[in-house]
Design an enzyme around this catalytic site. Structure first.
Site, PDB file in Angstrom:
ATOM      1  N   ARG A  24     -21.786 -13.022 -16.232  1.00 43.32           N
ATOM      2  CA  ARG A  24     -22.554 -11.748 -15.793  1.00 43.32           C
ATOM      3  C   ARG A  24     -22.841 -10.856 -16.521  1.00 43.32           C
ATOM      4  O   ARG A  24     -22.182 -10.692 -17.749  1.00 43.32           O
ATOM      5  CB  ARG A  24     -21.878 -11.408 -14.412  1.00 43.32           C
ATOM      6  N   GLU A  54      -5.511 -17.040 -10.815  1.00 46.85           N
ATOM      7  CA  GLU A  54      -6.758 -16.042 -10.596  1.00 46.85           C
ATOM      8  C   GLU A  54      -7.952 -16.959 -10.292  1.00 46.85           C
ATOM      9  O   GLU A  54      -8.295 -17.947 -10.739  1.00 46.85           O
ATOM     10  CB  GLU A  54      -6.842 -15.248 -11.978  1.00 46.85           C
ATOM     11  N   TYR A  79     -22.420 -14.430  -4.139  1.00 47.45           N
ATOM     12  CA  TYR A  79     -20.896 -14.988  -3.564  1.00 47.45           C
ATOM     13  C   TYR A  79     -20.941 -16.028  -2.694  1.00 47.45           C
ATOM     14  O   TYR A  79     -19.994 -16.404  -1.883  1.00 47.45           O
ATOM     15  CB  TYR A  79     -20.280 -13.613  -3.086  1.00 47.45           C
ATOM     16  N   PRO A 115     -10.640  -5.972  -3.069  1.00 49.81           N
ATOM     17  CA  PRO A 115     -11.541  -5.150  -2.400  1.00 49.81           C
ATOM     18  C   PRO A 115     -13.304  -5.910  -2.263  1.00 49.81           C
ATOM     19  O   PRO A 115     -13.573  -6.581  -3.166  1.00 49.81           O
ATOM     20  CB  PRO A 115     -11.999  -4.077  -3.299  1.00 49.81           C
ATOM     21  N   ASN A 116     -13.754  -5.697  -1.223  1.00 48.97           N
ATOM     22  CA  ASN A 116     -15.204  -6.227  -0.894  1.00 48.97           C
ATOM     23  C   ASN A 116     -14.965  -7.839  -0.597  1.00 48.97           C
ATOM     24  O   ASN A 116     -16.015  -8.262  -0.683  1.00 48.97           O
ATOM     25  CB  ASN A 116     -16.088  -5.776  -2.077  1.00 48.97           C
ATOM     26  N   HIS A 147     -12.341 -16.532  -9.084  1.00 45.77           N
ATOM     27  CA  HIS A 147     -13.430 -15.666  -8.717  1.00 45.77           C
ATOM     28  C   HIS A 147     -14.557 -16.639  -8.297  1.00 45.77           C
ATOM     29  O   HIS A 147     -14.609 -17.764  -8.607  1.00 45.77           O
ATOM     30  CB  HIS A 147     -14.082 -15.220  -9.941  1.00 45.77           C
ATOM     31  N   ARG A 155     -21.972 -10.431   1.962  1.00 51.42           N
ATOM     32  CA  ARG A 155     -21.985  -9.248   0.787  1.00 51.42           C
ATOM     33  C   ARG A 155     -22.858 -10.350  -0.231  1.00 51.42           C
ATOM     34  O   ARG A 155     -22.285 -11.464  -0.759  1.00 51.42           O
ATOM     35  CB  ARG A 155     -20.862  -9.322   0.368  1.00 51.42           C
ATOM     36  N   ASN A 205      -7.744 -13.382  -5.724  1.00 50.84           N
ATOM     37  CA  ASN A 205      -9.050 -12.802  -6.247  1.00 50.84           C
ATOM     38  C   ASN A 205      -9.004 -11.470  -6.066  1.00 50.84           C
ATOM     39  O   ASN A 205      -9.054 -10.923  -4.885  1.00 50.84           O
ATOM     40  CB  ASN A 205     -10.118 -13.477  -5.433  1.00 50.84           C
ATOM     41  N   ALA A 241     -12.890  -6.554  -7.889  1.00 47.69           N
ATOM     42  CA  ALA A 241     -13.208  -5.624  -8.967  1.00 47.69           C
ATOM     43  C   ALA A 241     -11.772  -4.909  -9.727  1.00 47.69           C
ATOM     44  O   ALA A 241     -11.564  -4.635 -10.929  1.00 47.69           O
ATOM     45  CB  ALA A 241     -13.879  -4.347  -8.654  1.00 47.69           C
TER      46      ALA A 241
HETATM   47  C1  DQA Z   1     -15.402 -11.479  -8.050  1.00 49.54           C
HETATM   48  C2  DQA Z   1     -15.991 -10.843  -9.317  1.00 49.54           C
HETATM   49  C3  DQA Z   1     -15.744  -9.344  -9.480  1.00 49.54           C
HETATM   50  O1  DQA Z   1     -16.227  -9.197 -10.524  1.00 49.54           O
HETATM   51  C4  DQA Z   1     -16.445  -8.646  -8.156  1.00 49.54           C
HETATM   52  O2  DQA Z   1     -15.713  -7.454  -8.459  1.00 49.54           O
HETATM   53  C5  DQA Z   1     -15.713  -9.140  -7.109  1.00 49.54           C
HETATM   54  C6  DQA Z   1     -15.983 -10.642  -6.740  1.00 49.54           C
HETATM   55  C7  DQA Z   1     -15.872 -12.881  -7.598  1.00 49.54           C
HETATM   56  O3  DQA Z   1     -15.067 -13.346  -6.883  1.00 49.54           O
HETATM   57  O4  DQA Z   1     -16.666 -13.396  -8.414  1.00 49.54           O
HETATM   58  O5  DQA Z   1     -15.538  -8.305  -6.066  1.00 49.54           O
HETATM   59  O6  DQA Z   1     -14.060 -11.480  -8.071  1.00 49.54           O
END
Ligand code: DQA
Length: 151
Positions: free
Chosen positions: A112, A103, A25, A12-13, A105, A20, A79, A82
């Site tokens: 953070r 995994e 990011y 998501p997102n 990010h 964003r 990735n 959240a």
């Molecule tokens: C993320 C880090 C996560 O905590 C966040 O919710 C994201 C992006 C990252 O790529 O840094 O959506 O996965």
């Protein structure tokens, strides 16, 4: 020749990278990924076929993971956004499909402030974690997967 198929799966997102919160990011979207992989891996990148998938829905991500097993995908870069921090359902899926997974990010989640971001429910089902390098995190994950599979 393409010997390996890797699925780059974003949760998501992550469909609006570049728009964003670029201060967290970055300004690039994943269209930069293929040329970057070629820059870093050189000729080895010719061995890899990349499949891309992004969804904002937990169930759709699980459906795609199951399909990756049916397709005998060799490796995954995940990735989960959240859902990394909350989804036992995605963790359960990773536990049985048994596809080598890294995994990733974009941000360094441990640097953070929100404590919840320091926890991953999926990392234990992955070969490893790459975080904090923006788009380069994906490239390093692909490189690690390739090395892992080549033994
Ligand atoms: C993320 C880090 C996560 O905590 C966040 O919710 C994201 C992006 C990252 O790529 O840094 O959506 O996965």
């Amino acid at each position: 020749m393409q010997n390996y198929t890797f699925l780059i799966l974003n949760g998501p997102n992550l469909g609006r990278l570049g728009q964003r919160q670029p201060e967290i990011y970055g300004h690039q979207d994943l269209s930069r990924l293929k040329p970057l992989i070629h820059d870093v891996l050189g000729a080895a990148s010719d061995e890899i076929e990349l499949l891309f998938y992004q969804s904002n829905s937990e169930g759709a991500i699980i459906d795609r993971l199951e399909r990756a097993r049916d397709e005998a995908v060799h490796g995954m870069v995940l990735n989960a956004g959240a859902y990394t921090h909350t989804s036992l359902a995605i963790a359960d899926c990773l536990a049985w499909i048994q596809i080598p997974c890294v995994e990733v990010h974009l941000s360094n989640v441990w640097a953070r402030n929100e404590k919840l971001r320091h926890q991953s429910l999926i990392a234990g089902h992955c070969l490893g974690v790459v975080a904090g390098f923006g788009i380069l995190s994906y490239v390093l994950a692909v490189q690690a997967l390739l090395r892992h599979l080549q033994g």
